[in-house]
Design a protein around this motif. Sequence first.
Motif: not given
Lengths: 746, 290
Positions: B186, B188, B190, B198, B263-266, B268-269, B272-273, B276-277, B280
Amino acid sequence: MIGAPAIRKEGRAKVLGSTCYTDDMSAEGALHGATVRSQIPRGILKGIHFGEGIPWNEFVIVTAADIPGKNRVASIVHDQPFLVGIGEEITHPEQPVVLLAHGDRQLLVKARKAVRLEVEELPAVLDLQSSLDLTQVIYGTNNLLKEIHIRKGEPDSVWSQAAHVIEGEYRTGAQEQMYLEPNAMLAVTERGDPNAQVTVYGSLQCPYYVHGALKQLFDLPDDQVRVIALEMGGAFGGKEDYPSVIAGHAALLSWKSGKPVKLVYDREEDLVCTTKRHPSRTRIKTAFDTEGKFLALEIDFVLDGGAYATMSPVVLSRGALHSTSVYCCPNVHIHARAAATNTPPSGAFRGFGAPQSLFAMERHMDVCATQMGMDPVELRRKNFLKIGDSTATGQIIQENLDLGGLMDRVLKEIGYHDKQKAFAAHNATDDPIKRGVAFSVFMHGCGFTGSGEATMASVAGVEGLADGSVSVLAASTEMGQGKNTVFSQIVAEALKLPVDMVNTAIVDTKYVPNSGPTVGSRTTMIVGKLLEDAAYGLKQSLIQHGFLKEPYSPEAFKEAVQKAHARLGSIKSYAQFHKQPHIVWDDASYRGDAYPTFSWACYAAEIAVDTVTFEVKVEDFVAAQEVGRVVNPVLAAGQIEGGVAQGIGWGLWEDVVSNQGRMVNNQMTNYIIPTSADLPRIRVIFLENPHPAGPGGAKGIGELPMDGPAPALLNALQNALGPLRLDEVPMTPERLLTRYEEVYGG
Amino acid sequence: MRSYLPDFDLQVPDSLGEALALLTQELGQYRPFAGGTDLMVLLNAGLLPAARFLDLSRCQELRGIQETSTHLSFGALTTFTEVRDCKAVHQHFPNLVKSARLTGALAIQNRGTLGGNIANASPAADTPPSLLAYGTEVELISLRGTRRVAYEAFHQGYKKMDLAPDELLQRIIIPKPLGRTFHFYRKVGTRQAQAISKICLAACARIENGTVAEFRIGLGSVAPVPARARNAEAVILGKPLEALPIEEAQLALLADISPIDDIRSSAHYRRVVSQKVLGQMLRELSQSSF
Ligand SMILES: Cc1cc2nc3c(=O)[nH]c(=O)nc-3n(C[C@H](O)[C@H](O)[C@H](O)COP(=O)(O)OP(=O)(O)OC[C@H]3O[C@@H](n4cnc5c(N)ncnc54)[C@H](O)[C@@H]3O)c2cc1C
């Protein structure tokens, strides 16, 4: 002809790649120009140093000291210098300080890097709140570029008696126009009194804005400045005011060197320094009675204008005038301010302030419905404007407006009620994909705000040519929206000719009258109407002079024009905008008819959000609008689809990331506009209700589609995920995750 | 449209031998140039200090996908399109097909190469997580000879590789998974196309008697280099499919990653993601029928 899908006049050349854009132009002995920028947000320029290893004697170097006329960009407020002079204040990090030109582009790049600016830095104001708090006074006495109050009734008398008082705060980010063709200018000048001449060719929306700017910069009369608008690869407002700056720069380099100079920005430079959509913050306080009818509305609308006024006063005005959306409310107070920050000036962008305030209001309506336990459909229905109602400025709605019918049509088309039920059941399962459907209802004022059109008094005309065909004379520019085609259709309709007998003249200020800027959804409706009148004038004079008799065939018309031309040399007919007596506007009190009319719309979006990644997919989109009359169905649908795509991008992804006032994601890789893979099929519906102010009954549509998508999307996210703090666009996955955690925990 | 037209020198050697000779003679002077899809971006932006390039396009030895009974071996110049078009890759390495399909868009896939994707050493590249999940080895060549390195040891730090200045990446060699395998990939990004990752997660598990017998997870964009998720893998290894300790693995993953704000993400994201992935993926693994 009106209503037919006539083929784009310039389409063939574009498809074949033979269209000549500014960068394709070549001029004998032309130099390339480059701009040295301030790089710090605020300070005093103390000196300019030219580093070693560069043959500076080969370069054309222009500084503020070389400016022959006034070092101010002609605009609403003459506050922006073309170049910062020594001892003057730098007010944003992309401010032009030195201009260089040379025949060798590689050397030019090295030279640009070798110029060092000596600056005494000052503390900067980089965000809206610091500006309002006056942490530093950087503009005027209070950092405000413009302030407006709009009042109706007495909201303060209502709050205590209302059944519900609901407040909200909403924010929107800057947005880049991302036209395919970056800004570009070619200047050719001749010095020497009394025949000095400054000519620029370029990618620009508003030839007479540039014309005015060059006159002031060089202190030359009208006829010694000439502006030619070339084919444009998109603009979206991004080539409304900034081209005056670039044209000035190219012309200054040309003036000093005596050679043609081409100034073409690459994508990175275009993204960092040219204008973007104003970031906004809107606070709304609403009072409703027990039924859900509006009692009072208080709106505090603030825009971040950047370092200079540019278009901020009028962007603010349009934003304020759209901030109550399509609702009737007896008591209203709108307080609107555009504040200065030490960032590159914000400017025009499709929608012009309206998308910002409409996002807030249309989002707030769903928030209110949730809080009052009402259906957002019925809450809106109770408050829609209808014939005879008055807006916040006291404008009486004269049309037979049926916003409920428009809304119902859209809800039926997207299957709103069935989907809401199905999604509620689905979202209760453990599938990480959550689904939502929602909508927004809104309007867009056509033409300039308030007395703008009357003050401008635009002129447009038609000319019969020697070959018997008709040419359209207007300064309105073609930026991909279809002006060439639509104008030809309008004139062809008025003269009962096939559309290929009408063409548009090259937009050259030497030959075409000032039909005003190509902005504000005014070109088809306002200028188109002038052309319709001018065409009737042409026909009348051909008849009066005995060249033509009604009824006539196109062939007879052609012969009549040929004969008239042979006899009279030149046959032209012009029409000028005159204030319509029934339209009354007072700029001082902001009362009266804000726009001659509005286009009305309801947009619905279905989304799927993946709660693993917080990515949002737009699954379906219905865009229905009442636009008076559709002049060209293919071009009109294209405008709506493109605008919706831009609105979706603004709502979900397009985020200008800044550091010390400078955009740092200034590449298409990192500034995320949607690709075709990110967009749904956009279903476009037009409803027609011809309006007398426009040609054949047409109203404006260019900006309208930018207004509706963002609130519809965020309302749909609320439908999918529950009442999160969905108060900001773009609602990127990163922001959505944070909002989700606020409610459901980490 | 481009205002920067840098000076540059491009050599086009006729063979791999000639290319290696040039690299050796003028050590550290040449930058290998494969599809150019990373290099041209930097060149255009004026951000590439190098000005001398070695075009590898005529080095036939660096092309082609070869299959043996146990492995697939990809020449460094294999394009994403070639990866997508190769049946054996679909059969054995579905994650690699997905990485190729999600890279840029068609034009980039026609030109960009596996070797370039690896040697550009971006932590956000999209094939490395798949390569890590499949236990890949890379073969390096110089006039001194060839050597093989486990791909997971190849990236040594941000933009630092186990690649000497006289060496080229020659082949990418991946063992065919044996027995019953589970594959997951997977990205993820932008947006849906022309997107930089990201977060990217690839996994491959071998299942024996209902338990996880072999397991590798490759991650992109959450550490300075494409990284294995060894801590998360360890939690899952040997566990029966019906009782995978998913939350424990998600916690363990935090020790495998060191995401940052950019500049593309944080950060934290990304943190966490990626958890989560991972969750999944493990749920899919536990529900897979073997
Ligand atoms: C629009 C666009 C979209 C993109 N999208 C993605 C994406 O979605 N996912 C992704 O991962 N990447 C993406 N990329 C990046 C790029 O396409 C890939 O990294 C690609 O694999 C690079 O391969 P190349 O052959 O073009 O490399 P080149 O640019 O030729 O080289 C890249 C680097 O590898 C070195 N190199 C190349 N071959 C060798 C070799 N055999 N031996 C030693 N060193 C070598 C070069 O010296 C250089 O440093 C995108 C690029 C663009 C322009």
